[in-house]
Design a protein around this motif. Structure first.
Motif, PDB file in Angstrom:
ATOM      1  N   VAL A 125       0.691  -1.020  -0.395  1.00 60.74           N
ATOM      2  CA  VAL A 125      -0.321   0.296  -0.153  1.00 60.74           C
ATOM      3  C   VAL A 125       0.915   1.237   0.317  1.00 60.74           C
ATOM      4  N   VAL A 126       0.512   1.896  -1.293  1.00 63.90           N
ATOM      5  CA  VAL A 126       1.698   3.263  -1.649  1.00 63.90           C
ATOM      6  C   VAL A 126       1.249   4.635  -1.169  1.00 63.90           C
ATOM      7  N   LEU A 127       1.359   4.993  -0.090  1.00 61.67           N
ATOM      8  CA  LEU A 127       0.725   6.148   0.087  1.00 61.67           C
ATOM      9  C   LEU A 127       1.031   7.263  -0.420  1.00 61.67           C
ATOM     10  N   VAL A 128       0.870   8.504  -0.943  1.00 59.82           N
ATOM     11  CA  VAL A 128       1.170   9.961  -1.503  1.00 59.82           C
ATOM     12  C   VAL A 128       0.412  10.706  -1.086  1.00 59.82           C
ATOM     13  N   ARG A 129       1.674  11.506  -0.887  1.00 56.42           N
ATOM     14  CA  ARG A 129       0.917  12.857  -0.484  1.00 56.42           C
ATOM     15  C   ARG A 129       2.128  14.379  -0.655  1.00 56.42           C
ATOM     16  N   ALA A 130       0.884  15.536  -1.284  1.00 55.10           N
ATOM     17  CA  ALA A 130       2.131  16.524  -1.279  1.00 55.10           C
ATOM     18  C   ALA A 130       2.282  17.004   0.124  1.00 55.10           C
ATOM     19  N   ALA A 131       3.312  17.704   0.657  1.00 61.40           N
ATOM     20  CA  ALA A 131       4.251  18.015   1.788  1.00 61.40           C
ATOM     21  C   ALA A 131       3.201  19.355   2.237  1.00 61.40           C
ATOM     22  N   ALA A 132       2.729  20.437   1.438  1.00 66.96           N
ATOM     23  CA  ALA A 132       2.707  21.086   1.401  1.00 66.96           C
ATOM     24  C   ALA A 132       0.969  21.083   0.272  1.00 66.96           C
ATOM     25  N   PRO A 133      -0.771  21.092   0.855  1.00 66.18           N
ATOM     26  CA  PRO A 133      -0.955  21.154  -0.179  1.00 66.18           C
ATOM     27  C   PRO A 133      -1.924  21.908  -0.776  1.00 66.18           C
ATOM     28  N   ASP A 134      -0.787  23.426  -1.000  1.00 62.52           N
ATOM     29  CA  ASP A 134      -1.699  24.325  -1.254  1.00 62.52           C
ATOM     30  C   ASP A 134      -0.124  25.165  -2.096  1.00 62.52           C
ATOM     31  N   ASP A 135       1.072  24.467  -2.372  1.00 61.05           N
ATOM     32  CA  ASP A 135       1.826  24.209  -3.486  1.00 61.05           C
ATOM     33  C   ASP A 135       2.299  23.278  -4.341  1.00 61.05           C
ATOM     34  N   PRO A 136       1.836  24.321  -5.550  1.00 62.10           N
ATOM     35  CA  PRO A 136       2.081  23.805  -6.703  1.00 62.10           C
ATOM     36  C   PRO A 136       3.093  22.339  -7.316  1.00 62.10           C
ATOM     37  N   ALA A 137       4.485  23.180  -6.642  1.00 58.06           N
ATOM     38  CA  ALA A 137       5.459  22.455  -6.580  1.00 58.06           C
ATOM     39  C   ALA A 137       5.367  20.794  -5.725  1.00 58.06           C
ATOM     40  N   THR A 182      10.596  24.107  -5.663  1.00 64.01           N
ATOM     41  CA  THR A 182      11.720  22.995  -5.011  1.00 64.01           C
ATOM     42  C   THR A 182       9.760  22.259  -4.339  1.00 64.01           C
ATOM     43  N   GLY A 183       9.931  20.859  -4.760  1.00 66.66           N
ATOM     44  CA  GLY A 183       8.226  20.806  -4.445  1.00 66.66           C
ATOM     45  C   GLY A 183       8.730  19.320  -3.083  1.00 66.66           C
ATOM     46  N   HIS A 184       7.663  19.007  -1.985  1.00 65.68           N
ATOM     47  CA  HIS A 184       7.929  18.342  -0.916  1.00 65.68           C
ATOM     48  C   HIS A 184       7.001  17.456  -1.164  1.00 65.68           C
ATOM     49  N   ALA A 185       7.098  15.729  -0.450  1.00 73.22           N
ATOM     50  CA  ALA A 185       6.223  15.352  -0.588  1.00 73.22           C
ATOM     51  C   ALA A 185       6.404  14.023   0.184  1.00 73.22           C
ATOM     52  N   LEU A 186       5.966  13.266   1.022  1.00 76.43           N
ATOM     53  CA  LEU A 186       6.635  11.916   1.599  1.00 76.43           C
ATOM     54  C   LEU A 186       5.260  10.950   0.789  1.00 76.43           C
ATOM     55  N   VAL A 187       6.319  10.058   1.161  1.00 81.32           N
ATOM     56  CA  VAL A 187       5.805   8.363   0.324  1.00 81.32           C
ATOM     57  C   VAL A 187       5.504   7.833   1.472  1.00 81.32           C
ATOM     58  N   GLU A 188       4.321   7.090   1.867  1.00 74.58           N
ATOM     59  CA  GLU A 188       4.752   5.842   2.994  1.00 74.58           C
ATOM     60  C   GLU A 188       4.021   4.195   2.507  1.00 74.58           C
ATOM     61  N   VAL A 189       5.353   3.246   2.503  1.00 70.71           N
ATOM     62  CA  VAL A 189       4.737   2.162   1.979  1.00 70.71           C
ATOM     63  C   VAL A 189       4.688   1.206   3.115  1.00 70.71           C
ATOM     64  N   SER A 190       3.695   0.815   2.781  1.00 70.60           N
ATOM     65  CA  SER A 190       3.010  -0.957   4.090  1.00 70.60           C
ATOM     66  C   SER A 190       3.162  -1.478   4.067  1.00 70.60           C
ATOM     67  N   PRO A 191       2.727  -2.916   3.954  1.00 73.67           N
ATOM     68  CA  PRO A 191       2.563  -3.986   3.447  1.00 73.67           C
ATOM     69  C   PRO A 191       1.317  -4.448   3.118  1.00 73.67           C
ATOM     70  N   LEU A 192       1.069  -4.968   2.303  1.00 70.53           N
ATOM     71  CA  LEU A 192      -0.170  -5.108   2.204  1.00 70.53           C
ATOM     72  C   LEU A 192      -1.396  -6.175   3.168  1.00 70.53           C
ATOM     73  N   ALA A 193      -1.709  -5.613   4.421  1.00 68.94           N
ATOM     74  CA  ALA A 193      -2.085  -7.094   4.755  1.00 68.94           C
ATOM     75  C   ALA A 193      -3.172  -7.976   4.599  1.00 68.94           C
ATOM     76  N   GLN A 194      -2.595  -9.358   5.342  1.00 71.49           N
ATOM     77  CA  GLN A 194      -3.160 -10.720   4.714  1.00 71.49           C
ATOM     78  C   GLN A 194      -4.357 -10.766   5.980  1.00 71.49           C
ATOM     79  N   ASP A 195      -5.139 -11.717   5.886  1.00 72.04           N
ATOM     80  CA  ASP A 195      -6.092 -12.502   7.019  1.00 72.04           C
ATOM     81  C   ASP A 195      -5.401 -12.871   7.872  1.00 72.04           C
ATOM     82  N   ASP A 196      -4.401 -13.690   7.890  1.00 76.56           N
ATOM     83  CA  ASP A 196      -3.273 -14.130   8.889  1.00 76.56           C
ATOM     84  C   ASP A 196      -2.247 -13.487   9.967  1.00 76.56           C
TER      85      ASP A 196
END
Length: 249
Positions: free
Chosen positions: A57-69, A143-157
């Motif tokens: 699961v990859v979450l991509v988020r702009a560091a400043a949501p009002d900054d075009p860069a 200069t634009g800044h962004a955060l990427v959060e990578v998580s393992p896709l959860a399984q039932d067990d």
């Protein structure tokens, strides 16, 4: 792979004996493909983390949501991850996507339900920065800044259970332009102890959407990372101190 190599060896001997250039050209392509397959296996043999065989699961988020860069960088990162997945034959689904008011992307969640996706992508977890020329102000760079959060896709067990009392479920309805008369509904589920929330379109697949949202929350809770992170949200400091990484194509 041994069988493929044995076949190539046998055909190569015959092609050389008969001077068959067409078969030789085909064998060169097969050897190149075999080399790529071996390289891929060698990479996966090094992925020995607890959840490296999971999807991602990859979450991509702009560091400043009002900054075009920043919103442009977030959009570029999402596009590159999808292109990378297509290149490697990994199925992808963008389950949430929120665009900025002007241009670019504020936040998106990309799910890769394929083995080893987490092991291959977990190195992307962290802060990214990119400097580019401003198309509206020649001679100036932004200069634009962004955060990427990578998580393992959860399984039932997997050992992450969510109690019903820890989840808050809301349904939001947004009416479109008066002429269109269209109403969009969003199902939002928040994990109260951590503040992690997921919002998905609410449609005829409502039951499936709820299960999908809960799975994403479980995924983001699955791995305790070495560096502390505020899971309620992320805002880059004004000077964005710390290591920044430039995205590569």
């Amino acid at each position: 792979m041994r069988d493929r190599l044995a076949d190539v060896t046998a055909l190569l001997a015959m092609a050389l004996a008969e001077d068959d250039t067409a078969v030789l050209a085909d064998l060169a392509g097969e050897l190149a493909a075999l080399g790529d397959a071996v390289a891929a296996v060698q990479v996966r043999m090094r992925l020995d983390g607890a959840y490296d065989t999971h999807g991602a699961v990859v979450l991509v988020r702009a560091a400043a949501p009002d900054d075009p860069a920043s919103t442009a960088l977030a959009e570029a990162l999402l596009r590159m991850y999808r292109q990378w997945a297509d290149l490697h034959g990994l199925p992808t689904e963008v389950v949430t996507e929120h665009h900025a008011s002007v241009a670019g992307l504020r936040e998106a969640t990309l799910v890769l339900a394929a083995p080893y996706a987490y092991g291959l992508l977990r190195g992307e977890d962290g802060r990214h920065a990119m400097t580019a020329a401003d198309p509206f102000d020649h001679g100036r760079t932004r200069t634009g800044h962004a955060l990427v959060e990578v998580s393992p896709l959860a399984q039932d067990d997997d050992p992450v259970a969510l109690a019903d009392e820890d989840l808050r479920v809301d349904l939001y309805c947004v009416r479109g332009p008066s002429r269109a008369g269209e109403t969009r509904s969003t199902l939002h589920i928040r994990h109260l102890p951590t503040g992690i929330g997921v919002g998905l379109p609410y449609d005829r697949r409502a039951r499936h959407r709820k299960a999908e949202a809960i799975r994403i929350i479980r995924s983001r809770l699955l791995v305790a990372r070495g560096a502390p992170r505020d899971v309620r949200g992320y805002t880059a400091p004004s000077d964005f101190d710390g290591a920044a990484r430039r995205p590569s194509p």
